[in-house]
Design an enzyme around this catalytic site. Sequence first.
Site, PDB file in Angstrom:
ATOM      1  N   HIS A   4       0.841  -1.192   0.000  1.00 16.03           N
ATOM      2  CA  HIS A   4       0.000   0.000   0.000  1.00 16.03           C
ATOM      3  C   HIS A   4       0.872   1.235   0.000  1.00 16.03           C
ATOM      4  CE1 HIS A   4      -3.022   2.936   1.176  1.00 16.03           C
ATOM      5  NE2 HIS A   4      -3.877   2.090   0.650  1.00 16.03           N
ATOM      6  N   ASP A  63      -7.889  -5.566  -0.076  1.00 15.92           N
ATOM      7  CA  ASP A  63      -8.355  -6.425  -1.165  1.00 15.92           C
ATOM      8  C   ASP A  63      -7.968  -7.894  -1.000  1.00 15.92           C
ATOM      9  OD1 ASP A  63      -9.619  -4.404  -2.664  1.00 15.92           O
ATOM     10  OD2 ASP A  63      -7.667  -3.661  -3.309  1.00 15.92           O
TER      11      ASP A  63
HETATM   12  N1  CMC Z   1       4.238  -7.587  -4.910  1.00 11.60           N
HETATM   13  C1  CMC Z   1       5.585  -7.533  -5.114  1.00 11.60           C
HETATM   14  N2  CMC Z   1       6.330  -6.429  -4.919  1.00 11.60           N
HETATM   15  C2  CMC Z   1       5.691  -5.325  -4.514  1.00 11.60           C
HETATM   16  C3  CMC Z   1       4.292  -5.310  -4.277  1.00 11.60           C
HETATM   17  C4  CMC Z   1       3.582  -6.508  -4.483  1.00 11.60           C
HETATM   18  N3  CMC Z   1       2.265  -6.556  -4.281  1.00 11.60           N
HETATM   19  N4  CMC Z   1       3.921  -4.075  -3.885  1.00 11.60           N
HETATM   20  C5  CMC Z   1       5.045  -3.329  -3.863  1.00 11.60           C
HETATM   21  N5  CMC Z   1       6.109  -4.083  -4.242  1.00 11.60           N
HETATM   22  C6  CMC Z   1       7.522  -3.668  -4.269  1.00 11.60           C
HETATM   23  C7  CMC Z   1       7.853  -2.824  -5.493  1.00 11.60           C
HETATM   24  O1  CMC Z   1       8.273  -3.609  -6.573  1.00 11.60           O
HETATM   25  C8  CMC Z   1       8.913  -1.920  -4.940  1.00 11.60           C
HETATM   26  O2  CMC Z   1      10.111  -2.660  -4.894  1.00 11.60           O
HETATM   27  P1  CMC Z   1      11.541  -1.933  -5.118  1.00 11.60           P
HETATM   28  O3  CMC Z   1      11.665  -0.959  -3.991  1.00 11.60           O
HETATM   29  O4  CMC Z   1      12.532  -3.035  -5.116  1.00 11.60           O
HETATM   30  O5  CMC Z   1      11.442  -1.248  -6.456  1.00 11.60           O
HETATM   31  C9  CMC Z   1       8.494  -1.662  -3.511  1.00 11.60           C
HETATM   32  O6  CMC Z   1       7.728  -2.820  -3.148  1.00 11.60           O
HETATM   33  C10 CMC Z   1       7.647  -0.414  -3.311  1.00 11.60           C
HETATM   34  O7  CMC Z   1       6.554  -0.514  -4.199  1.00 11.60           O
HETATM   35  P2  CMC Z   1       5.984   0.702  -5.042  1.00 11.60           P
HETATM   36  O8  CMC Z   1       5.342   0.182  -6.281  1.00 11.60           O
HETATM   37  O9  CMC Z   1       7.021   1.767  -5.197  1.00 11.60           O
HETATM   38  O10 CMC Z   1       4.892   1.236  -4.042  1.00 11.60           O
HETATM   39  P3  CMC Z   1       3.650   2.116  -4.415  1.00 11.60           P
HETATM   40  O11 CMC Z   1       3.296   2.877  -3.217  1.00 11.60           O
HETATM   41  O12 CMC Z   1       3.926   2.916  -5.651  1.00 11.60           O
HETATM   42  O13 CMC Z   1       2.510   1.056  -4.815  1.00 11.60           O
HETATM   43  C11 CMC Z   1       0.703  -0.484  -4.643  1.00 11.60           C
HETATM   44  C12 CMC Z   1       1.494   0.655  -3.962  1.00 11.60           C
HETATM   45  C13 CMC Z   1      -0.538  -0.762  -3.846  1.00 11.60           C
HETATM   46  C14 CMC Z   1       0.296  -0.015  -6.046  1.00 11.60           C
HETATM   47  C15 CMC Z   1       1.620  -1.731  -4.730  1.00 11.60           C
HETATM   48  O14 CMC Z   1       1.963  -2.178  -3.435  1.00 11.60           O
HETATM   49  C16 CMC Z   1       0.964  -2.866  -5.517  1.00 11.60           C
HETATM   50  O15 CMC Z   1       1.091  -2.897  -6.741  1.00 11.60           O
HETATM   51  N6  CMC Z   1       0.242  -3.822  -4.830  1.00 11.60           N
HETATM   52  C17 CMC Z   1      -0.477  -4.877  -5.508  1.00 11.60           C
HETATM   53  C18 CMC Z   1      -1.821  -4.355  -6.007  1.00 11.60           C
HETATM   54  C19 CMC Z   1      -2.801  -4.133  -4.855  1.00 11.60           C
HETATM   55  O16 CMC Z   1      -2.988  -4.994  -4.000  1.00 11.60           O
HETATM   56  N7  CMC Z   1      -3.480  -2.971  -4.879  1.00 11.60           N
HETATM   57  C20 CMC Z   1      -4.504  -2.631  -3.874  1.00 11.60           C
HETATM   58  C21 CMC Z   1      -4.060  -1.517  -2.971  1.00 11.60           C
HETATM   59  S1  CMC Z   1      -5.116  -1.305  -1.543  1.00 11.60           S
HETATM   60  C22 CMC Z   1      -6.654  -0.853  -2.128  1.00 11.60           C
HETATM   61  C23 CMC Z   1      -6.686   0.296  -3.053  1.00 11.60           C
HETATM   62  O17 CMC Z   1      -6.016   1.310  -2.856  1.00 11.60           O
HETATM   63  O18 CMC Z   1      -7.415   0.197  -4.012  1.00 11.60           O
END
Ligand code: CMC
Length: 433
Positions: free
Chosen positions: A310, A367
């Site tokens: 998140h 989720d």
């Molecule tokens: N699986 C694998 N790696 C992950 C995941 C995941 N679910 N989420 C984050 N990471 C890694 C990402 O690759 C990055 O790694 P590095 O630092 O080595 O590059 C690090 O963790 C930080 O991730 P980020 O993408 O920079 O973080 P963000 O704040 O931009 O993204 C997120 C947040 C929710 C989009 C992401 O965690 C994600 O894609 N999660 C899976 C999709 C999901 O479950 N979404 C629902 C979110 S909650 C409800 C809502 O808001 O709708």
Amino acid sequence: MSEKAPQNTAELIINGTSYLLPIIEGEQGDKAIDIRGLLRQTGFTVFDTGFKNSASCSSTITYMDGSKGILRYRGYAIEDLAERCLFIEVAYLLLHNKLPNREELESFRTMLEQFALMHEDMIHFFDNFPPNASPMSILSVMVNSLHNYYPEMSDDPLVNIDITASRLISKVRTIASFSYKKSIGQPLVYPRYDLSYCGNFLNMMFDNPVRPYIVLPEVVAALNKLLILHADHEQNCSTSAVRLVGSAGGNLYASISAGINALWGPLHGGANEAVIQMLEAIHADNNDYKKYIAKAKDKSDPFRLSGFGHRVYRTYDPRGKIIKDACRGILAALNVDDPLLEIAGKLEEIVLCDDYFVSRNLYPNIDFYSGIIYRALGIPTNMFTVMFALGRLPGWIAQWKEMREDQSTKIYRPRQIYTGAPPRHFIPLGERS
Ligand code: CMC
């Protein structure tokens, strides 16, 4: 360069020149450097892709503490609201900044029931979507179209906001269930005055002429809880889309329609559907958790573990925790034995011990377990994100209203850093090689 910047100011030094920027503080101590005068003062903008470090507005609606896993709507803990309120009470709270008394709740309920029907002409719209149309695309189209049938807001959007808000909250439920009925080729079931908000939705979804639906209190209670947990989450992607469209003067229906489209994506609300697909794939792969965890960790693979991570929470999502705690009880009450629950539990256990996820603070989010409950309630997977939208609607409306009431609102218009071609000499068509 100053000896010491005054209290509540940040000193920014650019190429030896010092600038003082005010520090602003929120009600719960969250601090920000106010850069609204930065460009004018310094000639510099800030570069912040994905707005990871930027507060786009101040708001009185929802408070989150990402490190402690705290979520409050209008000052009330999410745990209390989810346990003790009706969804429509929470919707009222978000819209009016107070919990309703009995009379206020009753009049809100009456208004919602009064607006539950859709203009009959709009029902023909459903016939024009292909059979496999996504319910999210139908929802966004229908909500956008409501403006043509109910244009009361055109002159002053805030004058009839209560009517428009109730109309939307009520009709979205009817639109969602009608789109489901159309997709499975069953006759539409109209809303009933005698049923609760959630009961009415379930009845419109599942009642049919040959097999009347019995609205079970356990099912209503579970749906009620899920909708409350979805109801607001401050400046997430879809809420920002709602505010962005509204900031240009766009009407509420158009703004909400934009929010629905933003929510659709698998990184946002679409994750609940993606989680079930992922758990099913793991199940079909003889519970080969390792394979999916390795894929999620592989930077050359776009796959991510849906339902984990998140932007704000660095700990367990408090909504995810409530859902997880409720999940087993709800499935037991409904006599549902879903193998995906065990798979989810095992996956969570492994992930929470894995250094990749631990070091990045990746915990289950809302989720991860919500889809398992929706499945148990009989909601088809392609409707999960629609359910999220039903829940999020009062939050979107409250955020839109807050933005429009705020005299200091400016149109959302970020800057960029141009990295394209330098100025080029124009060559007429006939002379180009
Ligand atoms: N699986 C694998 N790696 C992950 C995941 C995941 N679910 N989420 C984050 N990471 C890694 C990402 O690759 C990055 O790694 P590095 O630092 O080595 O590059 C690090 O963790 C930080 O991730 P980020 O993408 O920079 O973080 P963000 O704040 O931009 O993204 C997120 C947040 C929710 C989009 C992401 O965690 C994600 O894609 N999660 C899976 C999709 C999901 O479950 N979404 C629902 C979110 S909650 C409800 C809502 O808001 O709708």
